[in-house]
Design a protein around this motif. Structure first.
Motif, PDB file in Angstrom:
ATOM      1  N   LEU A 301       0.346  -0.627  -0.319  1.00 45.35           N
ATOM      2  CA  LEU A 301       0.073   0.021  -0.286  1.00 45.35           C
ATOM      3  C   LEU A 301       0.679   1.259   0.464  1.00 45.35           C
ATOM      4  O   LEU A 301       1.644   1.346   0.808  1.00 45.35           O
ATOM      5  N   ARG A 302       0.696   1.922  -0.722  1.00 47.82           N
ATOM      6  CA  ARG A 302       1.560   3.169  -0.967  1.00 47.82           C
ATOM      7  C   ARG A 302       0.602   4.437  -1.932  1.00 47.82           C
ATOM      8  O   ARG A 302      -0.654   3.938  -2.308  1.00 47.82           O
ATOM      9  N   SER A 303       0.646   6.022  -1.209  1.00 48.84           N
ATOM     10  CA  SER A 303       0.180   6.905  -1.683  1.00 48.84           C
ATOM     11  C   SER A 303       0.093   7.553  -2.747  1.00 48.84           C
ATOM     12  O   SER A 303      -0.356   8.146  -3.009  1.00 48.84           O
ATOM     13  N   GLY A 304       1.464   7.407  -2.932  1.00 49.72           N
ATOM     14  CA  GLY A 304       2.164   7.271  -5.182  1.00 49.72           C
ATOM     15  C   GLY A 304       2.733   9.413  -4.472  1.00 49.72           C
ATOM     16  O   GLY A 304       3.281  10.133  -5.597  1.00 49.72           O
ATOM     17  N   ARG A 305       2.365  10.067  -3.151  1.00 52.73           N
ATOM     18  CA  ARG A 305       2.947  11.145  -3.248  1.00 52.73           C
ATOM     19  C   ARG A 305       4.241  11.119  -2.840  1.00 52.73           C
ATOM     20  O   ARG A 305       5.238  10.058  -2.606  1.00 52.73           O
ATOM     21  N   ALA A 306       4.869  12.297  -2.781  1.00 55.05           N
ATOM     22  CA  ALA A 306       6.885  12.570  -2.898  1.00 55.05           C
ATOM     23  C   ALA A 306       7.191  12.615  -1.803  1.00 55.05           C
ATOM     24  O   ALA A 306       6.136  12.498   0.076  1.00 55.05           O
ATOM     25  N   GLY A 307       7.912  11.529  -1.236  1.00 54.51           N
ATOM     26  CA  GLY A 307       8.765  11.408  -0.552  1.00 54.51           C
ATOM     27  C   GLY A 307      10.067  11.560  -0.018  1.00 54.51           C
ATOM     28  O   GLY A 307      10.947  12.538  -0.488  1.00 54.51           O
ATOM     29  N   GLU A 308      10.771  11.177   0.634  1.00 55.04           N
ATOM     30  CA  GLU A 308      12.038  11.431   1.284  1.00 55.04           C
ATOM     31  C   GLU A 308      12.512  10.390   2.274  1.00 55.04           C
ATOM     32  O   GLU A 308      12.030   9.651   2.709  1.00 55.04           O
ATOM     33  N   ILE A 309      14.142  10.399   2.465  1.00 50.21           N
ATOM     34  CA  ILE A 309      14.640   9.018   3.400  1.00 50.21           C
ATOM     35  C   ILE A 309      14.972   9.935   4.930  1.00 50.21           C
ATOM     36  O   ILE A 309      16.056  11.196   4.360  1.00 50.21           O
TER      37      ILE A 309
END
Length: 324
Positions: A301-309
């Motif tokens: 399950l993933r949101s598809g929104r931008a992310g980071e580490i």
């Protein structure tokens, strides 16, 4: 015409595109990642055996709320009220420090490489296998969210007073089957629940002023002593007869009318889920297989929104970009 707007646009699109998840994602960039995470989890369980159940549940509480993105681990800020204070999490989830410890160890070994979202997935798997349950291959490569939302968690996460029908409808929204509902409910094979979650069943089921008739009388007597009227409702009670061992005892207890939560016991009283409760109560291998498959599906399950580490699982490195 300046190329800067186009470059920025392409950068944002690239950030928003999710990297495919796969086993061995860190084999080149941080080959010891899974070993390090497991070692820290093992030490945490020696220090506090109850941490296994709590850590395992982080995958559920994180992934159901806008995908597996470690939004659950973010602390509140002056402008953002996070998921830690959501109804399903406050006074319930603990062991946040375990994720801090795993992240610290991984940052020392491989700075800026392993996401907090992947740490939740690895630690949840390890908490199960180190408690006697199955071990499965995890797919990795997630990024960490920039935001968190108490409101989203409150709107999505089920109440312990929910029934099997509600859980089936909820899980279906995430493409999880009836079998997944029952198998993943087996997470209650380890750990404890609060008296708060069972008081209605014991004393006022469905507003009747009477106990839930589905509770085995001897088990109800035991619960009445542990959770009498007027008790501190944060007192905890074992969720099944073997709370430190991940096994199929949970399902045997449901068959016997000894499910702690309403959402547990109705899995046996509801026709659509009963067959799987029977199956898993009689065949532990089938339960282990179905549980591992369900955890992998949930981990997708993933949101598809931008992310980071994130460098610190409690704090985002940068501010979110609007409209992504």
């Amino acid at each position: 015409m300046s190329l800067l707007p186009l470059v920025l646009f392409l950068l944002l699109i690239t950030m928003a595109v999710a990297t495919p998840l796969r086993p061995g994602f860190y084999s080149e960039t941080c080959p010891e990642a899974e070993v390090i995470a497991r070692d820290v989890m093992k030490k945490a369980m020696v220090r506090e055996p109850r941490s296994a159940a709590s850590v395992m549940r982080f995958q559920f509480h994180d992934c159901f709320v806008n995908g597996c993105d470690a939004s659950l681990l973010l602390d509140d800020t002056p402008t953002m009220l996070g998921e830690k204070l959501a109804l399903s999490n406050i006074n319930s989830l603990s062991s946040f420090e375990v994720f801090d410890e795993i992240k610290e160890a991984l940052e020392e070994a491989c700075p800026g490489t392993v996401s907090c979202a992947d740490i939740i997935i690895m630690a949840s798997r390890d908490a199960v296998s180190l408690s006697g349950g199955p071990k499965w291959e995890v797919k990795l490569g997630r990024q960490d969210s920039l935001t968190t939302s108490k409101e989203d968690s409150d709107n999505i996460m089920p109440s312990p007073r929910s029934n099997a029908s509600f859980l089936i409808d909820l899980f279906a929204k995430f493409n999880l089957s009836v079998k997944d509902v029952v198998a993943l409910s087996g997470s209650h094979s380890i750990g404890q629940g609060r008296c708060f979650s069972v008081m209605v069943r014991l004393y006022n089921q469905s507003g009747s002023g009477k106990p839930d008739p589905a509770i085995d009388p001897m088990y109800r007597e035991k619960l009445n002593k542990l959770c009498p009227l007027g008790v501190d409702e944060n007192v905890t009670v074992d969720l099944d007869a073997t709370p430190k061992l991940f096994d199929n005892q949970y399902f045997k207890d449901l068959v016997a009318g000894r499910g702690f939560l309403n959402s547990d016991q109705t899995l046996f009283t509801y026709p659509e889920t009963r067959e799987y409760v029977w199956l898993f109560s009689e065949d532990e291998d089938e339960f282990f297989k179905a549980f591992a498959e369900g955890m992998v599906k949930m981990g997708d399950l993933r949101s598809g929104r931008a992310g980071e580490i994130r460098s610190n699982c409690r704090v985002a490195n940068r501010k979110p970009v609007d409209n992504l």
